[in-house]
Design a protein around this motif. Structure first.
Motif, PDB file in Angstrom:
ATOM      1  N   TYR A 143      18.424 -28.071 -24.012  1.00  0.00           N
ATOM      2  CA  TYR A 143      18.201 -28.539 -22.641  1.00  0.00           C
ATOM      3  C   TYR A 143      17.505 -27.453 -21.832  1.00  0.00           C
ATOM      4  O   TYR A 143      17.922 -26.300 -21.814  1.00  0.00           O
ATOM      5  CB  TYR A 143      19.528 -28.905 -21.962  1.00  0.00           C
ATOM      6  N   ARG A 144      16.433 -27.846 -21.149  1.00  0.00           N
ATOM      7  CA  ARG A 144      15.670 -26.917 -20.318  1.00  0.00           C
ATOM      8  C   ARG A 144      15.374 -27.566 -18.974  1.00  0.00           C
ATOM      9  O   ARG A 144      15.201 -28.781 -18.889  1.00  0.00           O
ATOM     10  CB  ARG A 144      14.348 -26.537 -20.999  1.00  0.00           C
ATOM     11  N   ALA A 145      15.287 -26.749 -17.936  1.00  0.00           N
ATOM     12  CA  ALA A 145      15.003 -27.275 -16.603  1.00  0.00           C
ATOM     13  C   ALA A 145      14.415 -26.172 -15.733  1.00  0.00           C
ATOM     14  O   ALA A 145      14.606 -24.982 -15.996  1.00  0.00           O
ATOM     15  CB  ALA A 145      16.273 -27.832 -15.962  1.00  0.00           C
ATOM     16  N   ALA A 146      13.697 -26.583 -14.709  1.00  0.00           N
ATOM     17  CA  ALA A 146      13.132 -25.640 -13.748  1.00  0.00           C
ATOM     18  C   ALA A 146      12.927 -26.380 -12.431  1.00  0.00           C
ATOM     19  O   ALA A 146      12.844 -27.609 -12.401  1.00  0.00           O
ATOM     20  CB  ALA A 146      11.807 -25.080 -14.260  1.00  0.00           C
ATOM     21  N   GLY A 147      12.848 -25.612 -11.350  1.00  0.00           N
ATOM     22  CA  GLY A 147      12.553 -26.214 -10.063  1.00  0.00           C
ATOM     23  C   GLY A 147      13.528 -25.807  -8.972  1.00  0.00           C
ATOM     24  O   GLY A 147      14.650 -25.380  -9.250  1.00  0.00           O
ATOM     25  N   ALA A 148      13.083 -25.970  -7.739  1.00  0.00           N
ATOM     26  CA  ALA A 148      13.887 -25.603  -6.571  1.00  0.00           C
ATOM     27  C   ALA A 148      14.739 -26.760  -6.069  1.00  0.00           C
ATOM     28  O   ALA A 148      15.266 -26.691  -4.954  1.00  0.00           O
ATOM     29  CB  ALA A 148      12.960 -25.122  -5.449  1.00  0.00           C
ATOM     30  N   SER A 149      14.897 -27.799  -6.878  1.00  0.00           N
ATOM     31  CA  SER A 149      15.584 -29.006  -6.425  1.00  0.00           C
ATOM     32  C   SER A 149      17.029 -28.748  -6.014  1.00  0.00           C
ATOM     33  O   SER A 149      17.530 -29.350  -5.054  1.00  0.00           O
ATOM     34  CB  SER A 149      15.554 -30.078  -7.520  1.00  0.00           C
ATOM     35  N   GLY A 150      17.740 -27.891  -6.738  1.00  0.00           N
ATOM     36  CA  GLY A 150      19.121 -27.591  -6.379  1.00  0.00           C
ATOM     37  C   GLY A 150      19.206 -26.950  -5.007  1.00  0.00           C
ATOM     38  O   GLY A 150      20.022 -27.349  -4.170  1.00  0.00           O
ATOM     39  N   ALA A 151      18.338 -25.963  -4.759  1.00  0.00           N
ATOM     40  CA  ALA A 151      18.312 -25.298  -3.459  1.00  0.00           C
ATOM     41  C   ALA A 151      17.905 -26.276  -2.362  1.00  0.00           C
ATOM     42  O   ALA A 151      18.492 -26.290  -1.272  1.00  0.00           O
ATOM     43  CB  ALA A 151      17.348 -24.115  -3.497  1.00  0.00           C
TER      44      ALA A 151
ATOM     45  N   HIS B  84      26.991 -29.215 -17.379  1.00  0.00           N
ATOM     46  CA  HIS B  84      26.798 -30.617 -17.771  1.00  0.00           C
ATOM     47  C   HIS B  84      26.118 -30.730 -19.130  1.00  0.00           C
ATOM     48  O   HIS B  84      26.335 -31.693 -19.862  1.00  0.00           O
ATOM     49  CB  HIS B  84      25.963 -31.340 -16.711  1.00  0.00           C
ATOM     50  N   ASN B  85      25.289 -29.728 -19.456  1.00  0.00           N
ATOM     51  CA  ASN B  85      24.486 -29.788 -20.682  1.00  0.00           C
ATOM     52  C   ASN B  85      24.810 -28.665 -21.667  1.00  0.00           C
ATOM     53  O   ASN B  85      24.010 -28.368 -22.557  1.00  0.00           O
ATOM     54  CB  ASN B  85      22.996 -29.718 -20.322  1.00  0.00           C
TER      55      ASN B  85
END
Length: 208
Positions: free
Chosen positions: A111-119, A104-105
């Motif tokens: 563009y940077r991202a982190a976190g367990a949100s996808g899981a 998407h990016n």
């Protein structure tokens, strides 16, 4: 607590997320080397970031919210899927969320991202397949059936992912949710018949 003690994979994932995030909080270099960052992934082939970023969080509230979700849904999903199956669905959802966010990016190198949100998104959708009529709280206050929650979650993730002014990585939520459903059905094929059976029973109850 008993459910957690009976859920070793969930316990391990909680420990790994917390440990990695605490290290990153005090070590900015470690954080920058392991978050999802389109530029280095695209130009240097640092694809490991698709996995490592899923165990890092940008601050305490971010970590707390995701770990609350893992604590809430993890033991149930692990009970139904088994330890190995749960680990497969969790990691597939994590990677699916990262892949969706990257694609998407991909034209935004910063563009940077982190976190367990996808899981976590994959776990929530798996739970909605297992218990479509369990009551969940949308936005922590609005009660609704799991099946409604799941449809709303995917729909809102898609809508918000399309917004240029977003500050949350909804595209990872969307990718994780979709991947979680697919992975759950592959790991435990009978989930679909169980799901449709519950739908049929509920329809019959209201029709009768």
């Amino acid at each position: 607590m008993d459910s957690l003690l009976a859920s070793p994979v969930t316990m391990g994932l909680l420990a790994l997320n917390i440990a990695a995030s605490l290290i990153a909080f005090s070590n900015p270099v470690f954080m920058q080397q392991n978050i999802l960052w389109v530029g280095p992934m695209k130009t240097k082939g640092e694809w490991y970031r698709a996995l490592s970023s899923g165990f890092l969080h940008v601050n305490g509230p971010h970590l707390l919210l995701n770990m609350y979700g893992l604590w809430l849904f993890g033991p149930i999903c692990e009970y139904v899927l088994g330890g190995t199956g749960f680990a497969v669905v969790y990691l597939a959802s994590l990677l699916g969320g990262s892949a969706w966010a990257y694609l998407h990016n991909q034209n935004s190198p910063e563009y940077r991202a982190a976190g367990a949100s996808g899981a976590l998104s994959g776990m929530i959708l798996a739970f909605c397949l297992f218990q479509p009529f369990a009551v969940l709280l949308a936005f922590f206050v609005i009660p609704m059936w799991g099946i409604v929650f799941g449809v709303l979650y995917i729909t809102l993730s898609y809508v918000f992912a399309m917004r240029a002014d977003r500050i949350i990585g909804h595209e990872a939520h969307l990718g994780g949710a979709v991947t979680g459903v697919i992975a759950t059905l592959l790991v435990r094929p009978e989930t679909w018949s169980d799901f449709t059976g519950q739908l049929a029973d509920k329809i019959a109850m209201y029709a009768g």
